[in-house]
Design an enzyme around this catalytic site. Sequence first.
Site: not given
Length: 286
Positions: A131, A169, A58
């Site tokens: 995300k 993440c 990321e």
Amino acid sequence: MAPNASPAHQDPAAADAPVAVAVIQFAPGTDPAANLAALRDHVETAAGRGARVVVAPEYSMFAVSRLDERIVAVAEPLTGKFVTGLGAVAREFGVHLVAGMVEADAADPGRIRNTLVVLDPAGGLVAHYRKVHLYDAFGHLESDVVHAGAIEEPALFTVDGVSFGLQTCFDLRFPEGFRRIAAAGAQVLVLPAQWIPGPGKVDQWTTLLRARAIENTVYVLGADQCGTRGAGASMIIDPTGKVLAELGDEPGVLTAEVNLAHLGAVRTTNPSLALRRFAITPRAAG
């Protein structure tokens, strides 16, 4: 394949041979060009080991410990220099390359999107994922400068008959997102991260990675940053939760194989994914 297109379920016996995969762990900084050059060197190593799919962390494009106006200033569209550069690297080494970039938000120039992109061996963008779960925890507020991605069809891409799904993440702490992707046909869950260091954080990271593999009977590729901004401990995990390869806190490249015959055998012995009795539905915002 069009971005974010969802392939049909793959038969575990469909692939003729295992697919070699690689995870890059490095410490990106605040110079996108330098980060791209470092990535290229790691991709060269991965390709030299036969990898067909290479996963980088990321925020590979630009990384800071706390998000602020600096990251907004460097944001680019999906057609910008960094993604174009990733495409050139993927084309040079003949791999599918996954990496996190800072995407400009056309609707709000003061904020960004935290986006994963997938470039194919021809250098084309074949999938992307913005995300969904932002890192508003442990004293951080990613939502101060990042717009959460919309809940869309799972972002999947296929390589040599193997289906890969994308998450980022903090998404790791929300198992329903991974289950939704596995139910859509993903056999490998790909997780680039900048897992912020702190007490107990590495233990949580490694435990959750293995849990996502076990509960969904999938391979998991966890690609973390290292250095002062990431906890390291990148891993490749098989569908039983066995760790196939791992790193400590140093930069490096992990390689392993995704074997659909093995995946099929695991799912035959433990058909938990097929036996589930609950569906995943989006929760209203707010």
